[in-house]
Design a protein around this motif. Structure first.
Motif, PDB file in Angstrom:
ATOM      1  N   SER A  33       0.836  -1.212   0.000  1.00  0.00           N
ATOM      2  CA  SER A  33       0.000   0.000   0.000  1.00  0.00           C
ATOM      3  C   SER A  33       0.867   1.258   0.000  1.00  0.00           C
ATOM      4  O   SER A  33       0.570   2.211  -0.717  1.00  0.00           O
ATOM      5  CB  SER A  33      -0.952  -0.007   1.199  1.00  0.00           C
ATOM      6  OG  SER A  33      -1.937  -1.000   1.007  1.00  0.00           O
ATOM      7  N   ARG A  60      -2.499  -0.291  10.090  1.00  0.00           N
ATOM      8  CA  ARG A  60      -2.900   1.114  10.040  1.00  0.00           C
ATOM      9  C   ARG A  60      -1.790   2.017  10.589  1.00  0.00           C
ATOM     10  O   ARG A  60      -1.583   3.121  10.106  1.00  0.00           O
ATOM     11  CB  ARG A  60      -4.211   1.296  10.828  1.00  0.00           C
ATOM     12  CG  ARG A  60      -4.709   2.662  10.835  1.00  0.00           C
ATOM     13  CD  ARG A  60      -6.193   2.974  10.577  1.00  0.00           C
ATOM     14  NE  ARG A  60      -7.139   1.975  10.215  1.00  0.00           N
ATOM     15  CZ  ARG A  60      -7.509   1.705   8.964  1.00  0.00           C
ATOM     16  NH1 ARG A  60      -6.941   2.333   7.945  1.00  0.00           N
ATOM     17  NH2 ARG A  60      -8.419   0.802   8.720  1.00  0.00           N
ATOM     18  N   LYS A  65      -2.283   4.666   3.769  1.00  0.00           N
ATOM     19  CA  LYS A  65      -2.939   4.383   2.482  1.00  0.00           C
ATOM     20  C   LYS A  65      -3.977   3.269   2.664  1.00  0.00           C
ATOM     21  O   LYS A  65      -3.910   2.507   3.628  1.00  0.00           O
ATOM     22  CB  LYS A  65      -1.872   3.933   1.466  1.00  0.00           C
ATOM     23  CG  LYS A  65      -0.717   4.903   1.267  1.00  0.00           C
ATOM     24  CD  LYS A  65      -1.026   5.848   0.111  1.00  0.00           C
ATOM     25  CE  LYS A  65       0.019   6.925  -0.081  1.00  0.00           C
ATOM     26  NZ  LYS A  65       1.338   6.427  -0.436  1.00  0.00           N
ATOM     27  N   PRO A  66      -4.894   3.143   1.696  1.00  0.00           N
ATOM     28  CA  PRO A  66      -5.887   2.060   1.809  1.00  0.00           C
ATOM     29  C   PRO A  66      -5.235   0.675   1.724  1.00  0.00           C
ATOM     30  O   PRO A  66      -4.265   0.492   0.997  1.00  0.00           O
ATOM     31  CB  PRO A  66      -6.788   2.279   0.572  1.00  0.00           C
ATOM     32  CG  PRO A  66      -6.484   3.642   0.070  1.00  0.00           C
ATOM     33  CD  PRO A  66      -5.085   3.967   0.488  1.00  0.00           C
ATOM     34  N   LYS A  95     -11.615  -0.728   4.112  1.00  0.00           N
ATOM     35  CA  LYS A  95     -12.550  -0.349   3.045  1.00  0.00           C
ATOM     36  C   LYS A  95     -12.498  -1.272   1.826  1.00  0.00           C
ATOM     37  O   LYS A  95     -13.191  -1.048   0.833  1.00  0.00           O
ATOM     38  CB  LYS A  95     -12.285   1.104   2.600  1.00  0.00           C
ATOM     39  CG  LYS A  95     -12.674   2.133   3.660  1.00  0.00           C
ATOM     40  CD  LYS A  95     -14.211   2.179   3.815  1.00  0.00           C
ATOM     41  CE  LYS A  95     -14.646   2.959   5.048  1.00  0.00           C
ATOM     42  NZ  LYS A  95     -15.728   2.322   5.797  1.00  0.00           N
TER      43      LYS A  95
END
Ligand SMILES: Cc1cc2nc3c(=O)[nH]c(=O)nc-3n(C[C@H](O)[C@H](O)[C@H](O)COP(=O)(O)O)c2cc1C
Length: 329
Positions: A33, A60, A65-66, A95
């Protein structure tokens, strides 16, 4: 490069790292990511939903970033606690979810209600259409070349990707056999909106696996994988080793009478010994034919930047040259 997949997942490059048992921990997902792709934590590699929640929190901390989580539906009598897994994914603010194995219908409504984009990995056009019908946002079309479970139809990506493009309305990425800028451009040419890689990402500096695993991939050629467990309708493409050759001997001897118990020593619980301890003959582990295209161990950023630069050159120089009528090599 902007495609339906970069837009859907909010990523810079149309490159996804597929869920990989005992590889897809926070270190792997965050590195991909951070390099602009979509990293994926492999949900079932964590012992409990609480451990998965901690892994999501750790990831996280390592990236802003996602990133996504893989949920694999296994053909097992004692299924993992899927509702609890889904809950920690939602509570963790993830997500993107990659589903694989069985039809993900049981978890889909919960994920969709939480605004999560779901990409389902399929090895056939009919399963891809089913995924589309039940409301998946995208599919990862996994050809016969792939490391892991290629299904039972044996259709390679040269055929499977254009077939998917002919039938699907939702976006899809290529999966299986993808390694470099050539793979990405070819995938886009065949109708995909990006690509998913497994084996290639194991041979990177950040992959949290034993150095022996990375070296085994670099040393392997495209001839070194084997298909096992076909008679159990659970076909898996693995890197050959002593345990795999023993397994294949048992398959030859027992034929259709083969039961899972006959090969338990070669397949059950072997991932920690291989991935964490580097015991390369401990058992059968998934690996794609793409090993033949893997010759180095870059960082994820070096790998993804190289893929994007190469793709740009192919599109703007080599292919554009053909269109302009320039003869090029
Ligand atoms: C070591 C290894 C473990 C894998 N474990 C999983 C898994 O747990 N769940 C899953 O959906 N796919 C799994 N896969 C498949 C990958 O996500 C991906 O679809 C596949 O590797 C693509 O083919 P490639 O290896 O040719 O890139 C695994 C692949 C490898 C190489």
């Amino acid at each position: 490069m902007k495609t339906a997949i970069t837009e859907m997942f909010g990523i810079e490059h149309p490159i996804i790292q597929g869920g990989m048992h005992f590889v897809g921990f926070a270190e792997m997902a965050a590195a991909v990511s951070n390099a602009g792709g979509l990293g994926i934590i492999t949900g079932l590699s964590l012992k409990t939903p609480e451990d998965l929640a901690n892994e999501i929190a750790k990831c996280r901390d390592m990236t802003d970033k996602p990133f996504g989580v893989n949920i694999t539906f296994l053909p097992t009598l004692n299924p993992p606690d899927y509702p609890a897994i889904v809950k920690v994914i939602i509570d963790g603010g993830v997500k993107a979810v990659e589903t694989a194995g069985r039809n993900p219908a049981q978890v889909l409504p919960h994920l969709k209600d939480a605004g999560i984009k779901v990409i389902h990995k399929c090895t056939s056009v009919r399963h891809s259409l089913k995924a589309q019908d039940i409301g998946c946002d995208a599919v990862s079309v996994d050809g016969f070349e792939c490391g892991g479970h290629p299904g039972e139809d044996d259709v390679p990506n040269m055929i499977l990707l254009p077939r998917a493009a002919d039938e699907l309305d939702i976006p899809f990425v290529s999966s299986g056999g993808q390694a470099d800028g050539r793979s990405l451009v070819a995938s886009l040419a065949m109708g995909a909106q990006g690509m998913n890689m497994g084996t290639r990402f194991i041979a990177t500096k950040e992959a949290p696996v034993h150095e022996n695993v990375k070296q085994a991939i670099v040393a392997a050629s495209e001839l070194d994988t084997r298909l096992v467990m076909r008679s159990l309708r659970n076909t898996e493409r693995v890197l050959t080793n002593d345990a795999v050759e023993r397994l294949i001997e048992k398959e030859k001897m027992l034929g259709d009478k083969l039961k899972f118990e006959d090969i338990i020593e070669e397949v059950a619980g072997v991932y920690p010994r291989i991935m964490l301890e580097g015991d390369m003959d401990a058992g059968a582990w998934s690996c794609g034919m793409v090993a033949g295209l893997i010759n180095d161990i870059p960082t994820c950023k070096e790998l993804i930047d190289r893929i994007m630069t190469e793709a740009d050159q192919i599109i703007n120089q080599r292919l554009a040259g053909f269109v302009k009528g320039t003869v090029n090599a």
